[in-house]
Design a protein around this motif. Structure first.
Motif, mmCIF file in Angstrom:
data_model
loop_
_atom_site.group_PDB
_atom_site.id
_atom_site.type_symbol
_atom_site.label_atom_id
_atom_site.label_comp_id
_atom_site.label_asym_id
_atom_site.label_seq_id
_atom_site.Cartn_x
_atom_site.Cartn_y
_atom_site.Cartn_z
ATOM 1 N N ALA A 1 0.662 -0.614 16.157
ATOM 2 C CA ALA A 1 1.055 0.532 16.980
ATOM 3 C C ALA A 1 2.501 0.410 17.438
ATOM 4 O O ALA A 1 2.786 -0.262 18.414
ATOM 5 C CB ALA A 1 0.140 0.649 18.193
ATOM 6 N N PRO A 2 3.473 1.016 16.739
ATOM 7 C CA PRO A 2 4.853 1.007 17.190
ATOM 8 C C PRO A 2 5.082 2.122 18.185
ATOM 9 O O PRO A 2 4.175 2.871 18.535
ATOM 10 C CB PRO A 2 5.628 1.280 15.900
ATOM 11 N N GLU A 3 6.334 2.247 18.637
ATOM 12 C CA GLU A 3 6.644 3.285 19.605
ATOM 13 C C GLU A 3 6.385 4.670 19.028
ATOM 14 O O GLU A 3 5.915 5.558 19.721
ATOM 15 C CB GLU A 3 8.110 3.157 20.045
ATOM 16 N N ARG A 4 6.733 4.888 17.775
ATOM 17 C CA ARG A 4 6.522 6.176 17.148
ATOM 18 C C ARG A 4 5.549 6.009 15.999
ATOM 19 O O ARG A 4 5.916 5.959 14.838
ATOM 20 C CB ARG A 4 7.843 6.761 16.674
ATOM 21 N N LEU A 5 4.266 5.919 16.317
ATOM 22 C CA LEU A 5 3.243 5.692 15.312
ATOM 23 C C LEU A 5 3.218 6.822 14.293
ATOM 24 O O LEU A 5 3.007 6.595 13.100
ATOM 25 C CB LEU A 5 1.884 5.547 15.990
ATOM 26 N N ALA A 6 3.446 8.059 14.742
ATOM 27 C CA ALA A 6 3.416 9.199 13.821
ATOM 28 C C ALA A 6 4.450 9.048 12.718
ATOM 29 O O ALA A 6 4.199 9.416 11.566
ATOM 30 C CB ALA A 6 3.639 10.500 14.576
ATOM 31 N N ASP A 7 5.626 8.476 13.051
ATOM 32 C CA ASP A 7 6.659 8.281 12.036
ATOM 33 C C ASP A 7 6.190 7.279 10.982
ATOM 34 O O ASP A 7 6.434 7.458 9.785
ATOM 35 C CB ASP A 7 7.953 7.779 12.676
ATOM 36 N N MET A 8 5.533 6.226 11.441
ATOM 37 C CA MET A 8 5.068 5.207 10.507
ATOM 38 C C MET A 8 3.929 5.748 9.636
ATOM 39 O O MET A 8 3.861 5.467 8.431
ATOM 40 C CB MET A 8 4.595 3.977 11.277
ATOM 41 N N VAL A 9 3.052 6.527 10.230
ATOM 42 C CA VAL A 9 1.971 7.153 9.469
ATOM 43 C C VAL A 9 2.560 8.102 8.427
ATOM 44 O O VAL A 9 2.151 8.110 7.256
ATOM 45 C CB VAL A 9 1.007 7.904 10.406
ATOM 46 N N THR B 1 -4.523 11.835 15.899
ATOM 47 C CA THR B 1 -3.337 12.559 16.383
ATOM 48 C C THR B 1 -2.083 12.259 15.565
ATOM 49 O O THR B 1 -1.416 13.190 15.098
ATOM 50 C CB THR B 1 -3.087 12.257 17.870
ATOM 51 N N PRO B 2 -1.689 10.984 15.348
ATOM 52 C CA PRO B 2 -0.495 10.738 14.533
ATOM 53 C C PRO B 2 -0.670 11.173 13.085
ATOM 54 O O PRO B 2 0.297 11.580 12.434
ATOM 55 C CB PRO B 2 -0.279 9.230 14.645
ATOM 56 N N VAL B 3 -1.893 11.094 12.583
ATOM 57 C CA VAL B 3 -2.159 11.558 11.221
ATOM 58 C C VAL B 3 -1.969 13.068 11.143
ATOM 59 O O VAL B 3 -1.365 13.590 10.202
ATOM 60 C CB VAL B 3 -3.580 11.162 10.766
ATOM 61 N N ARG B 4 -2.454 13.776 12.162
ATOM 62 C CA ARG B 4 -2.293 15.236 12.196
ATOM 63 C C ARG B 4 -0.817 15.605 12.209
ATOM 64 O O ARG B 4 -0.386 16.502 11.484
ATOM 65 C CB ARG B 4 -3.000 15.801 13.431
ATOM 66 N N GLU B 5 -0.025 14.893 13.011
ATOM 67 C CA GLU B 5 1.416 15.154 13.067
ATOM 68 C C GLU B 5 2.063 14.920 11.703
ATOM 69 O O GLU B 5 2.897 15.718 11.256
ATOM 70 C CB GLU B 5 2.079 14.249 14.106
ATOM 71 N N ARG C 1 3.806 17.747 9.165
ATOM 72 C CA ARG C 1 5.180 17.612 8.675
ATOM 73 C C ARG C 1 5.224 17.705 7.156
ATOM 74 O O ARG C 1 6.096 18.370 6.582
ATOM 75 C CB ARG C 1 5.762 16.276 9.149
ATOM 76 N N LEU C 2 4.279 17.071 6.486
ATOM 77 C CA LEU C 2 4.230 17.122 5.030
ATOM 78 C C LEU C 2 3.883 18.520 4.529
ATOM 79 O O LEU C 2 4.355 18.939 3.466
ATOM 80 C CB LEU C 2 3.229 16.092 4.509
ATOM 81 N N ARG C 3 3.076 19.245 5.288
ATOM 82 C CA ARG C 3 2.805 20.642 4.940
ATOM 83 C C ARG C 3 4.065 21.481 5.068
ATOM 84 O O ARG C 3 4.334 22.361 4.241
ATOM 85 C CB ARG C 3 1.708 21.214 5.836
ATOM 86 N N ARG C 4 4.825 21.232 6.127
ATOM 87 C CA ARG C 4 6.064 21.999 6.327
ATOM 88 C C ARG C 4 7.033 21.764 5.174
ATOM 89 O O ARG C 4 7.697 22.695 4.711
ATOM 90 C CB ARG C 4 6.717 21.591 7.655
ATOM 91 N N ILE C 5 7.099 20.554 4.699
ATOM 92 C CA ILE C 5 7.981 20.236 3.572
ATOM 93 C C ILE C 5 7.469 20.888 2.295
ATOM 94 O O ILE C 5 8.251 21.253 1.417
ATOM 95 C CB ILE C 5 8.079 18.709 3.399
ATOM 96 N N GLY C 6 6.163 21.053 2.183
ATOM 97 C CA GLY C 6 5.566 21.639 0.989
ATOM 98 C C GLY C 6 4.846 20.643 0.117
ATOM 99 O O GLY C 6 4.377 20.977 -0.970
ATOM 100 N N VAL C 7 4.721 19.406 0.585
ATOM 101 C CA VAL C 7 4.085 18.338 -0.192
ATOM 102 C C VAL C 7 2.562 18.432 -0.119
ATOM 103 O O VAL C 7 1.858 18.100 -1.071
ATOM 104 C CB VAL C 7 4.566 16.964 0.317
ATOM 105 N N GLU D 1 16.644 15.136 2.904
ATOM 106 C CA GLU D 1 15.587 14.137 2.704
ATOM 107 C C GLU D 1 14.250 14.811 2.419
ATOM 108 O O GLU D 1 13.473 14.350 1.571
ATOM 109 C CB GLU D 1 15.485 13.242 3.936
ATOM 110 N N ASP D 2 13.992 15.915 3.113
ATOM 111 C CA ASP D 2 12.726 16.627 2.907
ATOM 112 C C ASP D 2 12.635 17.193 1.492
ATOM 113 O O ASP D 2 11.581 17.107 0.842
ATOM 114 C CB ASP D 2 12.585 17.761 3.931
ATOM 115 N N VAL D 3 13.717 17.774 0.995
ATOM 116 C CA VAL D 3 13.656 18.352 -0.348
ATOM 117 C C VAL D 3 13.589 17.252 -1.399
ATOM 118 O O VAL D 3 12.956 17.423 -2.448
ATOM 119 C CB VAL D 3 14.833 19.322 -0.600
#
Length: 226
Positions: free
Chosen positions: A13-21, A54-58, A62-68, A161-163
């Motif tokens: 569990a880092p400070e920003r778990l969602a980023d690591m997930v 929760t971090p998985v949902r985030e 984000r991956l949906r927004r990118i289109g992946v 980076e997203d594209v």
């Protein structure tokens, strides 16, 4: 392949778990561990990573927004499948973003930023000419990342980076022909040389041709859907 066949390692569990997930899922998609068309769910990934939903949902949002990731039911999604149409759209976005970045950089670059861009371009060509595909990929990323950094626009860098993530997902494989990395690396050198001369128009033209050339290589994949 199904989601159940992919084995993630539990995360601390880092400070920003969602980023690591996010990065864990993104890498699995990019290296095709999570193959195109595979269904993913919040609960399935959360269980394998040993985290809450929760971090998985985030990360999945984000991956949906990118289109992946494409929506698939209320709680799930699927990794996007490659198609010629999706690749063309992604490269149109890449061209718009990167050409803008190159123009911005060419008009005012100097110092460490210029050295980093030129060094990455030279290394990419050297490694491509020696058939070092892994080394070429590393230098290829370093070259484009150096340009994005030199543009000094964090939001632009994030979009680039997203594209790249989307394109990496849509590509079926790395260059199957050993000549293609060499041609690609020569494009890097042409862009870097124009930037070093502060030739804004020349850098733009070289960047545009480079991106379109790589798109042609990717679209040459015979297994792509229409």
């Amino acid at each position: 392949m199904t989601m159940a066949e992919v084995q993630f390692q539990p995360l601390e569990a880092p400070e920003r778990l969602a980023d690591m997930v996010y990065e864990t899922i993104r890498q699995s998609i990019m290296d095709k561990t999570l193959a195109p068309g595979v269904r993913v769910t919040e609960s399935g990934i959360a269980e394998q990573l040993g985290v809450s939903k929760t971090p998985v949902r985030e990360a999945l949002l984000r991956l949906r927004r990118i289109g992946v990731i494409e929506p698939d039911g209320v709680r799930g999604g699927r990794v996007i499948k490659p198609s010629r149409g999706a690749i063309r759209e992604a490269y149109e976005v890449r061209e718009a973003l990167e050409v803008f970045a190159v123009r911005s950089v060419a008009g005012r670059i100097g110092g460490n930023d210029l050295e980093r861009i030129c060094d990455a371009a030279a290394r990419s060509l050297e490694r491509a000419e020696h058939g070092d595909q892994a080394g070429f990929r590393e230098s290829d990323f370093a070259f484009h990342d150096a340009i994005a950094d030199a543009a000094a626009n964090p939001r632009l860098k994030e979009l680039i980076e997203d594209v790249f993530t989307l394109i990496g997902t849509l590509r079926q494989r790395d260059f199957p022909d050993s000549r293609w990395p060499v041609d690609c690396a020569r494009g890097h050198v042409r862009i870097a040389d124009a930037i070093a001369r502060r030739d804004v128009e020349g850098a733009e033209a070289a960047a545009r041709e480079h991106i379109r050339q790589v798109e042609r290589y990717v679209l040459a994949e015979p297994r792509l859907a229409g």
